[in-house]
Design a protein around this motif. Structure first.
Motif, PDB file in Angstrom:
ATOM      1  N   GLU A 405       0.811  -1.217   0.000  1.00 36.20           N
ATOM      2  CA  GLU A 405       0.000   0.000   0.000  1.00 36.20           C
ATOM      3  C   GLU A 405       0.845   1.268   0.000  1.00 36.20           C
ATOM      4  O   GLU A 405       0.367   2.344  -0.374  1.00 36.20           O
ATOM      5  CB  GLU A 405      -0.931  -0.015   1.219  1.00 36.20           C
ATOM      6  N   GLN A 406       2.098   1.164   0.427  1.00 34.43           N
ATOM      7  CA  GLN A 406       3.002   2.319   0.395  1.00 34.43           C
ATOM      8  C   GLN A 406       3.610   2.571  -0.985  1.00 34.43           C
ATOM      9  O   GLN A 406       4.219   3.624  -1.209  1.00 34.43           O
ATOM     10  CB  GLN A 406       4.126   2.119   1.427  1.00 34.43           C
ATOM     11  N   LEU A 407       3.434   1.633  -1.866  1.00 32.62           N
ATOM     12  CA  LEU A 407       4.002   1.785  -3.212  1.00 32.62           C
ATOM     13  C   LEU A 407       3.211   2.808  -4.018  1.00 32.62           C
ATOM     14  O   LEU A 407       2.046   3.099  -3.712  1.00 32.62           O
ATOM     15  CB  LEU A 407       3.990   0.435  -3.945  1.00 32.62           C
ATOM     16  N   PRO A 408       3.816   3.383  -5.094  1.00 31.44           N
ATOM     17  CA  PRO A 408       3.059   4.276  -5.974  1.00 31.44           C
ATOM     18  C   PRO A 408       1.857   3.569  -6.586  1.00 31.44           C
ATOM     19  O   PRO A 408       1.816   2.336  -6.696  1.00 31.44           O
ATOM     20  CB  PRO A 408       4.093   4.661  -7.046  1.00 31.44           C
ATOM     21  N   LYS A 409       0.875   4.358  -6.988  1.00 24.89           N
ATOM     22  CA  LYS A 409      -0.382   3.806  -7.496  1.00 24.89           C
ATOM     23  C   LYS A 409      -0.148   2.917  -8.712  1.00 24.89           C
ATOM     24  O   LYS A 409      -0.784   1.860  -8.859  1.00 24.89           O
ATOM     25  CB  LYS A 409      -1.325   4.962  -7.857  1.00 24.89           C
ATOM     26  N   ALA A 410       0.753   3.320  -9.599  1.00 23.66           N
ATOM     27  CA  ALA A 410       1.024   2.518 -10.791  1.00 23.66           C
ATOM     28  C   ALA A 410       1.611   1.164 -10.416  1.00 23.66           C
ATOM     29  O   ALA A 410       1.258   0.135 -11.004  1.00 23.66           O
ATOM     30  CB  ALA A 410       1.984   3.276 -11.704  1.00 23.66           C
ATOM     31  N   ASN A 411       2.486   1.144  -9.433  1.00 23.54           N
ATOM     32  CA  ASN A 411       3.072  -0.124  -8.999  1.00 23.54           C
ATOM     33  C   ASN A 411       2.024  -1.012  -8.342  1.00 23.54           C
ATOM     34  O   ASN A 411       2.003  -2.233  -8.562  1.00 23.54           O
ATOM     35  CB  ASN A 411       4.216   0.132  -8.030  1.00 23.54           C
ATOM     36  N   GLN A 412       1.168  -0.421  -7.533  1.00 25.17           N
ATOM     37  CA  GLN A 412       0.118  -1.215  -6.864  1.00 25.17           C
ATOM     38  C   GLN A 412      -0.809  -1.856  -7.884  1.00 25.17           C
ATOM     39  O   GLN A 412      -1.063  -3.071  -7.835  1.00 25.17           O
ATOM     40  CB  GLN A 412      -0.691  -0.325  -5.928  1.00 25.17           C
ATOM     41  N   ASP A 413      -1.350  -1.058  -8.800  1.00 24.66           N
ATOM     42  CA  ASP A 413      -2.326  -1.587  -9.757  1.00 24.66           C
ATOM     43  C   ASP A 413      -1.694  -2.604 -10.711  1.00 24.66           C
ATOM     44  O   ASP A 413      -2.321  -3.619 -11.052  1.00 24.66           O
ATOM     45  CB  ASP A 413      -2.947  -0.446 -10.554  1.00 24.66           C
ATOM     46  N   THR A 414      -0.473  -2.350 -11.143  1.00 27.67           N
ATOM     47  CA  THR A 414       0.205  -3.301 -12.042  1.00 27.67           C
ATOM     48  C   THR A 414       0.482  -4.610 -11.307  1.00 27.67           C
ATOM     49  O   THR A 414       0.292  -5.701 -11.859  1.00 27.67           O
ATOM     50  CB  THR A 414       1.519  -2.698 -12.554  1.00 27.67           C
ATOM     51  N   MET A 415       0.885  -4.508 -10.039  1.00 31.37           N
ATOM     52  CA  MET A 415       1.149  -5.694  -9.252  1.00 31.37           C
ATOM     53  C   MET A 415      -0.137  -6.488  -9.012  1.00 31.37           C
ATOM     54  O   MET A 415      -0.134  -7.733  -9.084  1.00 31.37           O
ATOM     55  CB  MET A 415       1.789  -5.288  -7.918  1.00 31.37           C
ATOM     56  N   LYS A 416      -1.225  -5.796  -8.745  1.00 28.39           N
ATOM     57  CA  LYS A 416      -2.509  -6.460  -8.511  1.00 28.39           C
ATOM     58  C   LYS A 416      -2.967  -7.204  -9.751  1.00 28.39           C
ATOM     59  O   LYS A 416      -3.418  -8.358  -9.677  1.00 28.39           O
ATOM     60  CB  LYS A 416      -3.545  -5.425  -8.082  1.00 28.39           C
TER      61      LYS A 416
END
Length: 484
Positions: A405-416
């Motif tokens: 959750e601390q990651l940037p939004k792009a990293n979170q969504d791509t990872m998900k």
């Protein structure tokens, strides 16, 4: 031959012209003696010479006629013919011409030494006494320098001849005795021809310009009156050229300043990068671009290329044996990458992309070529600590979720999106034969790596695999995915 044979000829043959013999080592010559001012007589001698005797005879230059030369009363003699003193096969290499170095190339040639020069032939003269075949190359010995050398060649028995024009030749014989005989013969010929050439003015061919005399020639240090008279003109010309150089240097400075001004104007008028991108002249790449930059350019939180690849694999690749483990054709993968970087219309349903392993290979290449991995560098150690230090599974899930959750939004969504897709691949493990461990081994070093490889690479890779495996197993709890 055994020695010198002298035959006196009767006075009746005084008026007969002398004809040189056809034999190589026999020369007919006329010697004029004056025992008194009023009594002269001529003798004709037939000489059979040894090679060792050739170099003891003083040789003068050609005489035009007898009436132009006075005869002194000391038994002086002059020869009217140019003798071939020595001839033999030698190894020769020309290493300089006019002061410019040349590549050394040894050649076996027939070498003939005369009273004034060395002559080179490709072929040996025939037994009939005719001249050697081929056009002769000539080296003038007047004013030349001869010396032994060991630095110019690795061969033994090598001596060097430097002519007054700056040409340099190397000569070599297999035996030292042969080389020594040639060295002594050439040195004596150089000395005799140089003495005979005193007072001559050396000129260039087809030119009236005087050549500079070699230091070994007589009169090297003395200056001629012609040069003394031309010195003032020479100084004037030097002054004229010097003044023109000063003017030229000032003009060069103004030209350089004008060029700098033009460059400044050009740089100031140059369009910005954004303008060139808006006009389509410069296109940003997809592969190798930072994830945040790519998402901002595409105005999305997950790059389009990742979405297209995931959707294609979900459609026709979940049950393929060894999906993501089997590599696709590298040339086809690079072709796909080029099309994506050129932002051309991409249709992965086209027959040329029929091999699903090409698409999965391009997807893995995209993640590997990110300047900063999907798991950012600054979070690498925190993920390692969470997977190694926390033993309770629930606390470990909470720690992983908090870090993501601390990651940037792009990293979170791509990872998900990626881990939910890998969950579907794992669900078809009975057909594609892919396990959690195999997926962790493939995507561990692809999705995360340390910024500096200071630790043990094998240990880091083990941590990477464990982190990906744990997130893949607890994917629904970490990303709040719906259970189906």
């Amino acid at each position: 031959m055994a020695g010198m044979r002298i035959t006196n000829v009767a006075d009746a043959v005084k008026q007969q012209p002398l004809i040189p013999s056809q034999q190589n080592s026999v020369v007919m010559m006329r010697v004029k003696n004056s025992q008194s001012s009023g009594d002269r007589h001529s003798q004709s001698k037939s000489m059979v010479l040894q090679e060792s005797d050739f170099f003891q005879i003083p040789i003068l230059r050609h005489r035009r006629n007898q009436s132009q030369h006075s005869v002194s009363g000391g038994g002086a003699s002059a020869f009217e013919l140019s003798l071939d003193l020595k001839s033999e096969y030698l190894n020769m290499a020309k290493i300089s011409e006019g002061g410019k170095k040349q590549r050394k190339n040894w050649t076996l040639i027939w070498t003939v030494l005369t009273s004034e020069q060395l002559q080179f032939y490709k072929e040996k003269p025939r037994e009939t006494g005719s001249k050697a075949g081929g056009k002769a190359d000539v080296v003038q010995l007047c004013g030349a320098i001869i010396e032994w050398t060991t630095e110019k060649s690795s061969r033994k028995n090598v001596f060097q001849i430097t002519t007054y024009t700056g040409n340099q030749y190397l000569f070599q014989a297999d035996s030292y005795s042969t080389a020594s005989l040639w060295y002594n013969a050439i040195r004596q010929t150089i000395d005799s021809s140089t003495k005979a050439g005193e007072g001559l003015v050396l000129r260039r061919a087809n030119s009236t310009e005087n050549l500079p005399r070699h230091s070994s020639l007589p009169g090297y240090t003395s200056a001629s009156p012609i040069t003394k008279q031309r010195n003032p003109l020479h100084r004037r010309s030097m002054n004229m050229f010097g003044s023109s150089k000063l003017k030229h240097s000032t003009s060069d400075g103004s030209d350089k300043s004008s060029v700098k001004n033009r460059l400044r104007k050009f740089i100031s008028r140059r369009p910005s990068m954004q303008t060139l991108q808006d006009k389509g002249l410069i296109k940003d790449r997809v592969f190798g671009c930072h994830l945040l930059t790519l998402c901002q350019r595409e105005r999305t939180t997950v790059p389009r290329f990742i979405q297209i690849c995931v959707n294609t694999v979900n459609k026709r690749g979940l049950e393929v044996d060894g999906i993501y483990r089997v590599s696709g054709n590298l040339a086809t993968v690079q072709k796909l990458r080029y099309i994506v970087d050129q932002e051309e219309d991409l249709d992965l349903d086209h027959p040329q992309w029929e091999d699903i392993h090409v698409i999965t290979g391009a997807l893995k290449m995209f993640f590997r070529e990110l300047p900063e991995p999907l798991f950012p560098f600054c979070f690498f150690q925190q993920f390692v600590d969470a997977i190694t230090e926390i033993k309770d599974p629930k606390l470990k899930v909470q720690a992983m979720k908090k870090l993501i959750e601390q990651l940037p939004k792009a990293n979170q969504d791509t990872m998900k999106l990626l881990f939910s897709h890998l969950q579907r691949v794992l669900a078809c493990s009975k057909k594609n034969l892919m396990s959690t461990q195999s997926i962790g081994i493939i995507f561990g070093p692809t999705l995360m790596w340390p910024e500096l490889d200071t630790g043990n690479m094998a240990i880091n890779m083990l941590y990477q695999n464990h982190i990906v495996e744990f997130i893949l197993i607890k994917c629904q709890d970490i990303f709040n995915l719906d259970r189906k």
